[in-house]
Design an enzyme around this catalytic site. Structure first.
Site, PDB file in Angstrom:
ATOM      1  N   PHE A   1      97.019 -66.399 -57.380  1.00  0.00           N
ATOM      2  CA  PHE A   1      96.739 -64.990 -57.720  1.00  0.00           C
ATOM      3  C   PHE A   1      98.035 -64.386 -58.222  1.00  0.00           C
ATOM      4  CE2 PHE A   1      97.445 -60.573 -56.945  1.00  0.00           C
ATOM      5  CZ  PHE A   1      96.260 -59.942 -57.291  1.00  0.00           C
ATOM      6  N   GLU A   2      97.991 -63.759 -59.375  1.00  0.00           N
ATOM      7  CA  GLU A   2      99.138 -62.987 -59.851  1.00  0.00           C
ATOM      8  C   GLU A   2      98.617 -61.903 -60.768  1.00  0.00           C
ATOM      9  OE1 GLU A   2     101.296 -65.994 -62.131  1.00  0.00           O
ATOM     10  OE2 GLU A   2     102.844 -66.087 -60.612  1.00  0.00           O
TER      11      GLU A   2
END
Ligand SMILES: Nc1nc2c(ncn2[C@@H]2O[C@H](COP(=O)(O)OP(=O)(O)OP(=O)(O)O)[C@@H](O)[C@H]2O)c(=O)[nH]1
Ligand SMILES: [Mg+2]
Length: 413
Positions: A300-301
C-alpha cells in the site's frame, strides 16, 4: 299495427333494462388487482415504470396522495435529474497503479472491487496496469469493466526488468541457491527480484505514469474495510505529504544484510539530498549507525511521483542499484522506499493513514476507535489490528512525531 307497436315497446323496454343492468353491474364490481408488470408493459408512455398508474386504481403505497399520483410518475426514474453518484469538485492529477501478471486477474479484480466500493466509485480516478509481458484481452476486458476511471495497460521495457551489466549472474545464482537452503521467502526467485527492483526504481518512470503527479499502489488480493469519503490525493497535496503508509513492520534481516551500509554510503556521497528534519529515529536507534529494519509496507502506498522522479531519489536508487543487493541479496522495495522517505523527506511529509483500513496477507490495519469504525461502515475485526503489536513499527512512528496514539488503543491491543 297495434300488435307491432306493442312488440316494439317490448323491445325498447328490454333494451333499456339491459343498459340499466350493465351500469348497475359495472359500478358495483370489485376493482381487479392490477399487476404492475403487466400494466407497465401496456403503458408505453411511461417507459421502465414498474408501477404504472391507472386512474382510480391505487397501485402505489397508500401514503402517496391522489394529487401526487396525478401530478407526476409515482416511481423512478422521475422527471428531475437524480443527484450524481460521484463526489463533486476537481480531481487531482492522480492514478492507481498495479504491477501484475495475466494470471493475477481474479485476485486484482477483487482488489479493484474493494477500492471502487470504498473509494473510487465516488472519484473515478484512472488505473494504470504494468506488466513485464503483454496483458491479454481477458485481463483488459475484466479490469476495465471494474474500474470507474480510465484504464491504461503498459508493457515494461526489457532494460527495466533484467540484470544490469555490472551484475555477476553466477554470483546471483549462488545467492539464490543459498537462500533456498535457508528457506528464505522468495529467496530463490529471479522474478521476485526483478519485481522489487522495478518497484524500487522504475514504475514511476514508465511512460504511462509520466502523465500523473500522484499514485496509489494496489496489489492483488487486498481488502479495504472502511468507507473513504474524501479525496486522499487532495489530502496529500493540501497537507504537503509526499509518502504514506498504513502498516509498518520489521524486515527479515537475511534479505537485507548490507542495505543500510549502502544507504550510509549514499548519504556520504550525497549529503545535499538528506532532509534536515528527517525520520532517522524511525530508521535507527543509534543516530544512523545501525538500521532498526523498520519499514513502511509498500504494497500500500499513496505518494508523490515527482518526488520519486527527483534527482535525490534517482541518485539514491542508482547508488543502491550499483551496490548490487537487489540480486546479491534480496532487497525489497519496501525498505528501499522507506529508507529513502526516512532520509530525504521531512518527517511531516510522511503520513500514516489511520483511517484507511487495509489487509494484505498476513497483516491487517483496522482503525483504532469504535466510533470511527461504525461511522465509516468498517467490517474489519479490531482484534486483527496489527498497529500496536510488538512486530509493528507504528508506535515508533507515533513517538518520533510526538503524536498521541488514538484514544482507546490500549484496549484494542
Ligand atoms: N508483471 C509481473 N508482476 C509481478 C511479478 N511478480 C510479482 N508481481 C507483482 O508485484 C507485486 C508484488 O508481488 P507479490 O507477489 O504480491 O509480492 P509480496 O506482496 O511481497 O508477496 P505476497 O505475500 O505473495 O503478496 C504484485 O502487484 C504482483 O502482482 C512478475 O513476475 N511479473
Ligand atoms: Mg503482495
Amino acid at each position: 299495427m297495434a300488435g307491432t307497436q306493442r312488440y316494439l315497446r317490448y323491445i325498447v323496454f328490454a333494451a333499456f333494462c339491459l343498459v340499466l343492468l350493465y351500469f348497475i353491474g359495472s359500478s358495483s364490481s370489485v376493482p381487479v388487482a392490477s399487476w404492475p408488470g403487466h400494466e407497465a408493459e401496456k403503458d408505453t408512455s411511461v417507459p421502465d415504470t414498474p408501477h404504472a398508474v391507472i386512474p382510480g386504481i391505487p397501485s402505489t403505497p397508500v401514503s402517496q396522495s391522489h394529487d401526487q399520483l396525478q401530478s407526476k410518475p409515482s416511481t423512478t426514474p422521475n422527471d428531475k435529474e437524480l443527484p450524481p453518484a460521484t463526489a463533486s469538485g476537481d480531481r487531482m492529477n492522480a492514478t492507481f497503479v498495479t504491477l501484475a501478471r495475466n494470471q493475477d486477474i481474479w485476485e486484482i479484480a477483487k482488489s479493484i472491487r474493494h477500492v471502487e466500493d470504498r473509494f473510487n466509485r465516488k472519484f473515478n480516478y484512472d488505473w494504470v496496469f504494468l506488466n513485464d509481458d503483454d496483458f491479454n484481452d481477458e485481463f483488459k476486458k475484466v479490469t476495465s469493466a471494474l474500474v470507474s476511471g480510465k484504464t491504461k495497460y503498459g508493457k515494461i521495457p526489457k532494460e527495466h526488468w533484467s540484470y544490469p551489466e555490472w551484475i555477476d549472474q553466477n554470483k546471483a545464482a549462488k545467492v539464490r541457491e543459498d537462500m533456498k537452503q535457508k528457506k528464505i521467502i522468495y529467496g530463490d526467485s529471479v522474478s521476485y527480484r526483478h519485481m522489487c527492483r522495478y518497484e524500487s526504481g522504475f514504475f514511476f518512470r514508465h511512460p504511462l505514469m509520466l502523465d500523473y503527479e500522484w499514485y496509489w499502489r494496489v496489489e492483488p488480493s487486498i481488502d479495504l474495510y472502511c468507507d473513504i469519503n474524501y479525496d486522499t490525493f487532495k489530502f496529500m497535496a493540501d497537507n504537503k505529504k509526499k509518502y504514506s503508509f498504513v502498516l509498518s513492520l520489521y524486515e527479515y534481516v537475511e534479505t537485507i544484510p548490507t542495505l543500510w551500509d549502502a544507504a550510509k554510503n549514499f548519504t556520504k556521497h550525497y549529503p545535499q539530498h538528506i532532509a534536515k528534519d528527517n525520520s532517522m529515529k524511525f530508521l535507527s536507534d543509534d543516530n544512523g549507525e545501525t538500521y532498526t529494519n523498520c519499514h513502511f509496507w509498500s504494497n500500500f502506498e499513496i505518494g508523490n511521483l515527482n518526488w520519486l522522479r527527483s534527482d535525490a531519489y534517482i541518485d539514491f536508487f542508482t547508488s543502491l542499484d550499483h551496490a548490487g543487493g537487489f540480486f546479491y541479496e534480496r532487497w525489497g522495495d519496501a525498505p528501499v522506499h522507506s529508507i529513502a522517505a526516512g532520509l530525504m523527506l521531512a518527517k511531516d511529509e510522511i503520513h500514516f493513514f489511520n483511517d484507511i483500513a487495509y489487509y494484505h496477507v498476513p497483516f491487517t490495519h483496522c482503525p483504532t476507535g469504535e466510533q470511527y469504525r461504525l461511522d465509516h461502515k468498517c467490517h474489519c475485526n479490531p482484534k486483527d489490528n496489527f498497529d500496536w503489536n510488538g512486530y509493528s513499527c507504528t508506535s515508533r512512528f507515533y513517538e518520533m512525531n510526538g503524536m498521541q496514539k488514538p484514544v482507546g488503543f490500549e484496549k484494542e491491543q
